[in-house]
Design an enzyme around this catalytic site. Structure first.
Site, PDB file in Angstrom:
ATOM      1  N   ASP A 141       0.552 -14.287 -23.368  1.00  0.00           N
ATOM      2  CA  ASP A 141       0.129 -13.028 -23.809  1.00  0.00           C
ATOM      3  C   ASP A 141       0.283 -12.071 -22.721  1.00  0.00           C
ATOM      4  OD1 ASP A 141      -1.482 -11.419 -26.121  1.00  0.00           O
ATOM      5  OD2 ASP A 141      -2.258 -10.844 -24.367  1.00  0.00           O
ATOM      6  N   ASN A 149       0.836   0.812 -23.874  1.00  0.00           N
ATOM      7  CA  ASN A 149       1.010   1.475 -25.073  1.00  0.00           C
ATOM      8  C   ASN A 149       0.267   3.038 -25.110  1.00  0.00           C
ATOM      9  OD1 ASN A 149       3.153   0.204 -26.462  1.00  0.00           O
ATOM     10  ND2 ASN A 149       1.580  -1.177 -27.368  1.00  0.00           N
ATOM     11  N   HIS A 154       4.602   3.826 -27.137  1.00  0.00           N
ATOM     12  CA  HIS A 154       5.078   2.496 -27.842  1.00  0.00           C
ATOM     13  C   HIS A 154       6.550   2.395 -27.566  1.00  0.00           C
ATOM     14  CE1 HIS A 154       1.640   1.286 -30.251  1.00  0.00           C
ATOM     15  NE2 HIS A 154       1.255   2.654 -30.423  1.00  0.00           N
ATOM     16  N   ASP A 158       7.793  -1.013 -25.879  1.00  0.00           N
ATOM     17  CA  ASP A 158       8.948  -1.625 -26.419  1.00  0.00           C
ATOM     18  C   ASP A 158       9.770  -2.084 -25.472  1.00  0.00           C
ATOM     19  OD1 ASP A 158       7.903  -1.621 -29.099  1.00  0.00           O
ATOM     20  OD2 ASP A 158       9.354   0.008 -29.776  1.00  0.00           O
ATOM     21  N   GLU A 184       2.554  -8.604 -28.497  1.00  0.00           N
ATOM     22  CA  GLU A 184       2.922  -8.892 -27.043  1.00  0.00           C
ATOM     23  C   GLU A 184       2.538 -10.372 -26.749  1.00  0.00           C
ATOM     24  OE1 GLU A 184      -1.561  -7.679 -27.129  1.00  0.00           O
ATOM     25  OE2 GLU A 184       0.002  -7.530 -27.991  1.00  0.00           O
TER      26      GLU A 184
END
Length: 262
Positions: A141, A149, A154, A158, A184
């Site tokens: 993670d 974000n 975002h 990405d 994630e």
């Protein structure tokens, strides 16, 4: 058998069409003319040699094939052309269907953002691997990804996920089955020992900390937390993920940027 015969016929038609009309007419006319001459003259010789004195008898075996065969050959060639066109169309359709099937398979098995295996493919291939060998399961993670974000948007998030997927691929594939499970969260199965994988993950963390990701003029510091567990041959992959998630939770609770194992 019928399908095979049809395929062979279409392939032969394609070959004939590619060679051209003139060559096909010559190939049909010359042997038939020669055959007719030999046959008729042989009959003349056996029946009555005086037939050789007749100009019509001498010319008929030559003129008849030269007149009839080209006409028949022309219509046969046109038929072969139709079959050849059908063959080309069929090949194009088969190629299109194969490409579509491959695309659909990729969409069904791959995460569209990172290109890694998705959850479905991970479980499918994971069960196959575990049916043959024991595996080490790693659940990863990204630390504080939500703040990326929130701060950068975002789109930047990405890009971070894509770069992280590439970093993991560079360090663990092709030996490992690497997947993005969602958000994630990444996971992979490997035949390597847990201790070796932990060392590699720690090296990845050092790379992330010392070399921030540069994305669209932004330098983004990232790190990862991971849980590492061993799964026996014929073991339960879902149970392994639950154990790995417990280890991952401990790594995050202890301050993140850590690798925790059972």
């Amino acid at each position: 058998m019928k399908d095979n015969n049809s395929k062979l016929l279409r392939e032969k038609a394609l070959l004939i069409a590619r060679r051209g009309l003139v060559r096909f007419i010559l190939q049909m006319t010359l042997p038939s003319t020669l055959g007719a001459v030999l046959l008729c003259y042989g009959v003349y010789w056996l029946l009555d040699v005086r037939l050789f004195e007749s100009q019509l008898a001498l010319l008929m075996p030559i003129l008849a094939p030269l007149t009839i065969t080209p006409v028949v050959a022309f219509f046969c060639f046109r038929l072969f052309q139709v079959l050849a066109d059908e063959h080309e169309e069929l090949l194009a359709e088969v190629t299109r269907c194969q490409a579509l099937e491959m695309e659909l398979r990729m969409q069904a098995n791959n995460d569209m953002l990172t290109g890694l295996s998705n959850r479905r493919a991970f479980f499918e291939e994971g069960h196959r691997r575990l049916s043959k060998w024991p595996q080490t399961l790693v659940l990863i993670d990204l630390d504080f990804f939500k703040s990326v974000n929130d701060e950068y948007g975002h789109d930047i998030g990405d890009h971070v996920l894509v770069k992280m997927a590439q970093l993991l691929s560079d360090n663990f594939e092709p030996e490992a089955l690497l997947s993005r499970l969602g958000g994630e969260e990444f996971a992979f199965l490997s035949s390597l020992e847990p201790g070796l994988l932990i060392d590699q993950l720690q090296e990845v963390n050092r790379m992330l900390v010392t070399h921030p990701m540069r994305i669209k003029q932004h330098e983004i510091e990232m790190s990862l937390s991971a849980g590492v567990v061993s799964v026996d041959q014929h073991g339960d992959l879902q149970e392994g993920l639950i154990q790995a998630d417990t280890c991952l939770y401990k790594a995050k609770r202890n301050g993140r940027c850590q690798i925790h194992s059972v």
